[in-house]
Design an enzyme around this catalytic site. Structure first.
Site, mmCIF file in Angstrom:
data_model
loop_
_atom_site.group_PDB
_atom_site.id
_atom_site.type_symbol
_atom_site.label_atom_id
_atom_site.label_comp_id
_atom_site.label_asym_id
_atom_site.label_seq_id
_atom_site.Cartn_x
_atom_site.Cartn_y
_atom_site.Cartn_z
ATOM 1 C CE1 TYR A 1 103.039 -20.258 36.316
ATOM 2 C CE2 TYR A 1 103.446 -21.297 34.196
ATOM 3 C CZ TYR A 1 102.737 -20.397 34.973
ATOM 4 O OH TYR A 1 101.728 -19.651 34.420
ATOM 5 C CB SER B 1 99.183 -21.946 32.465
ATOM 6 O OG SER B 1 100.274 -21.985 31.561
#
Ligand code: NDP
Ligand code: 8X3
Length: 251
Positions: free
Chosen positions: A150, A137
């Protein structure tokens, strides 16, 4: 005919990768926790390619190994592994973060990816070939407010991707990652625990990536000639410059 194992194939990027792979005549092993969705995707694609489904939680290491070690005839050789299963849970400043959310992100995005890889890599080593695509990501390349754990989990994926490429180099196994920015999937619904108003707001006011866009690029990565390995890719919607800079004035 090559065989791909895709984790998180019940939704979003994983589901669309399965659909794109089926168009390239790639046999599919589809994984996820929602069997009914796996069944529906199998029904949709089985006229094009053989499809096998595996229903397990990537956190459950016994089930991961049990399922992958007992694949039926025709599916035992895994040429392509797409480590896609994962999500964000919560978006809170570190001092307010939920330990359950932290556990979920580390256990799924990092440890789950490792368990699945550990189950698949020996098969690739035995074949002296294979291709692992890790879904990272932009959160694995930069850190944004309230993204703390995250982002940490995706930074770990970035490091694992690089480490895998080094360690598997002598075995002829390709390893590469794709790091998407904002993609409209069920991701934000999961992050905000079903609060659709909050989830929809993430993608309002600009044209986000679609899961098909990432699936298309993953398919490009796995269809290059053997001597070409796309090692690391960041893919953003045009309206996004970084995790925190999104031009919401153009749709
Ligand atoms: P979705 O929520 O649409 O899909 C997530 C998939 O992961 C589902 O198929 C889900 O299946 C699976 N999954 C989640 N938890 C588990 C678990 N414990 N065990 C097994 N499977 C699990 O999100 P995306 O398609 O967007 O996300 C896919 C990947 O892309 C993730 O790694 C995410 O971090 C990454 N990503 C997403 C971006 C985005 O903006 N959407 C941007 C950058 C990266 P099931 O619930 O059936 O188990
Ligand atoms: C998903 C993209 O920006 O929501 O990994 O973290 S972001």
């Amino acid at each position: 005919m090559k065989t791909a194992l895709i984790t998180g194939a019940t939704s979003g990027i994983g589901k669309h990768t399965a659909i794109e792979f089926s168009k390239k005549n790639i046999r599919l092993i589809l994984c996820g926790r929602r069997q009914e969705r796996l069944d529906a995707l199998q029904d949709e694609l089985k006229a094009s390619v053989p499809v096998h489904t595996l229903c397990f939680d990537v956190r459950d290491k016994e089930k991961v190994f049990d399922n992958i070690n007992k694949l039926p005839e025709g599916f035992t050789t895994i040429d392509i592994l797409v480590n896609n299963a994962g999500n964000a849970h919560g978006l809170d400043p570190i001092q307010n973060g939920s330990i359950d959310d932290w556990d979920a992100m580390i256990d799924i995005n990092v440890k789950g990816l490792l368990y699945v890889s550990k189950a698949v890599i020996p098969k690739m080593i035995a074949n002296k070939s294979g291709h692992i695509i890790n879904i990272g990501s932009t959160a694995g390349k930069e850190v944004y407010p309230n993204g703390n754990v995250y982002c940490a989990s995706k930074h770990a994926v970035d490091a694992i991707n690089k480490g895998m490429r080094i360690d598997l180099n002598s075995h002829g196994i390709k390893v590469g990652a794709i790091h998407p920015g904002l993609v409209e999937t069920e991701f934000s619904n999961v992050r905000f625990k079903g609060d659709t108003t909050r989830a929809d707001a993430v993608y309002n006011g600009f044209d986000p990536l679609r899961p098909e866009d990432i699936a298309d690029i993953i398919t490009f990565m796995v269809t290059r000639p053997y001597h070409v390995n796309i090692a690391d890719l960041i893919v953003l919607p045009t309206a996004q410059a970084s995790s925190t800079i999104v031009n919401k004035n153009v749709v």
